[in-house]
Design an enzyme around this catalytic site. Structure first.
Site, PDB file in Angstrom:
ATOM      1  CB  CYS A  66      -0.904  -0.004   1.224  1.00 42.15           C
ATOM      2  SG  CYS A  66      -1.804  -1.561   1.422  1.00 42.15           S
ATOM      3  CB  CYS A 137     -13.251  -1.640  15.702  1.00 42.99           C
ATOM      4  SG  CYS A 137     -12.957  -1.545  13.916  1.00 42.99           S
TER       5      CYS A 137
HETATM    6  S1  SF4 Z   1      -0.622  -2.381   7.331  1.00 43.16           S
HETATM    7 FE1  SF4 Z   1      -2.505  -2.346   6.103  1.00 43.16          FE
HETATM    8  S2  SF4 Z   1      -2.385  -0.436   4.937  1.00 43.16           S
HETATM    9 FE2  SF4 Z   1      -0.308  -0.873   5.703  1.00 43.16          FE
HETATM   10  S3  SF4 Z   1       0.717  -2.006   4.056  1.00 43.16           S
HETATM   11 FE3  SF4 Z   1      -0.216  -3.512   5.441  1.00 43.16          FE
HETATM   12  S4  SF4 Z   1      -2.237  -3.920   4.549  1.00 43.16           S
HETATM   13 FE4  SF4 Z   1      -1.491  -2.022   3.605  1.00 43.16          FE
END
Ligand code: SF4
Length: 330
Positions: A66, A137
């Site tokens: 990401c 959550c």
């Molecule tokens: S922690 Fe979540 S947002 Fe960050 S790289 Fe991993 S999956 Fe992606």
């Protein structure tokens, strides 16, 4: 221009078209704010803001790419990876969050997907936080149907899994999993009976059309997410942050307002990026229908306004924490 008919608002629609959402984005700003504020009052007390606290229970070292995330191993942000926290240490943080006024405790782990043995530890955390009388959550990455059911059995209230951006822009942000992967996890969460927390990030260089596409994707899920976090890009040192132009606060507020109108019963959460916003921008977000924030000095790895600043802002604006049992009317 008049507010939408009331009968329409009492039955939130999942058949919004991109053209309709685009037309909302194109409204003159005062008109958009009026429409959003009007919708907000149908289901919620506009003085109340739900407060959540987010704790990173396992930081960094995530194999996903990401491009906005400081926790990805693909992004050289200097973040130190940690192991999964002890249950007792997590519960100590949850007690402090409750004392500070949080009604929901969110726990995030930087995984592509949880291993079953780690999931059991998270389930123990969920049970412990529930026993404190707080909502729970977690955000743990992709889930199987069986893992979602296990979390439900542990008493989990919400699962966070964001769509991040439009289906079209997604490949510019993440290549290690697909939009469809995300939708499948959301489907497992929904089927298990856990409430869905799902939103996105604004300011990653996406176009207005991509913002429309993100809101459209969220608003046309079979059931609207109960929580819709709208984040402003932060992620210092990440490829997204390095490449993206500064986000215009009015574009951010517009996105909140449109989310409020098309998902009238959802909690719209002003999430990451609040640290960098003026009090005036935050006030516009509340006026546009944001009714949830994160409290605490850090959002996973992102700075967040200190709780005292938030209390002062609430006092200035005449806002108050939403009681735990407050739900959307209607
Ligand atoms: S922690 Fe979540 S947002 Fe960050 S790289 Fe991993 S999956 Fe992606």
């Amino acid at each position: 221009m008049n507010a939408p008919p009331r009968d329409l608002l009492n039955n939130p629609r999942s058949d919004w078209t991109r053209a309709e959402i685009s037309a909302l984005f194109a409204l003159p700003f005062p008109e958009l704010m009026f429409r959003a504020a009007s919708v907000h009052r149908i289901y919620f007390d506009p003085r109340e803001v739900q407060i959540s606290t987010l704790l990173s229970v396992k930081t960094g070292g995530c194999p996903e790419d990401c491009s906005y995330c400081t926790q990805s191993v693909h992004n050289q942000t200097g973040l130190k990876a940690t192991k999964l926290m002890d249950v007792e240490a997590v519960l100590t943080e949850a007690r402090a969050a409750k004392e500070a006024g949080a009604s929901r405790f969110c726990m995030g782990a930087a995984w592509r997907n949880p291993k079953d043995k780690d999931l059991e530890v998270v389930c123990t955390m969920v049970e412990g936080v529930k026993a404190l009388g707080m909502e729970t959550c977690v955000t743990l990455g992709m889930l199987t149907a069986a893992q979602a059911l296990r979390l439900k059995q542990a008493g989990l209230d919400y699962y966070n899994h964001n769509l991040d951006t439009s289906p079209e822009y997604y490949r510019h942000v993440i290549t290690t999993r697909t939009y469809q992967d995300r939708l499948e996890t959301l489907g497992h969460v929904r089927s298990s009976g856990i409430a869905v927390c799902c939103g996105g990030i604004i300011g990653m260089g996406e176009s207005q059309g991509d913002r429309i596409g993100l809101i459209h994707a969220l608003a046309t899920l079979p059931v609207h997410p109960e929580s819709v976090p709208v984040n402003a890009l932060v992620g210092e040192g990440t490829p997204s942050a390095d490449a993206s132009p500064t986000l215009d606060p009015f574009d951010f507020v517009r996105t909140i307002a449109v989310a409020r109108i098309v998902m009238p019963k959802s909690m719209v959460r002003l999430s990451a990026g609040r640290e960098g916003m003026s009090a005036e921008t935050q006030a516009l977000c509340f006026l546009a229908g944001a009714n949830s924030i994160f409290y605490g000095s850090k959002l996973l790895t992102t700075p967040n306004p200190e709780a005292d600043c938030d209390r002062a802002l609430f006092a200035k604006l005449g806002l108050c924490p939403m009681p735990l049992d407050a739900k959307a009317d209607g």
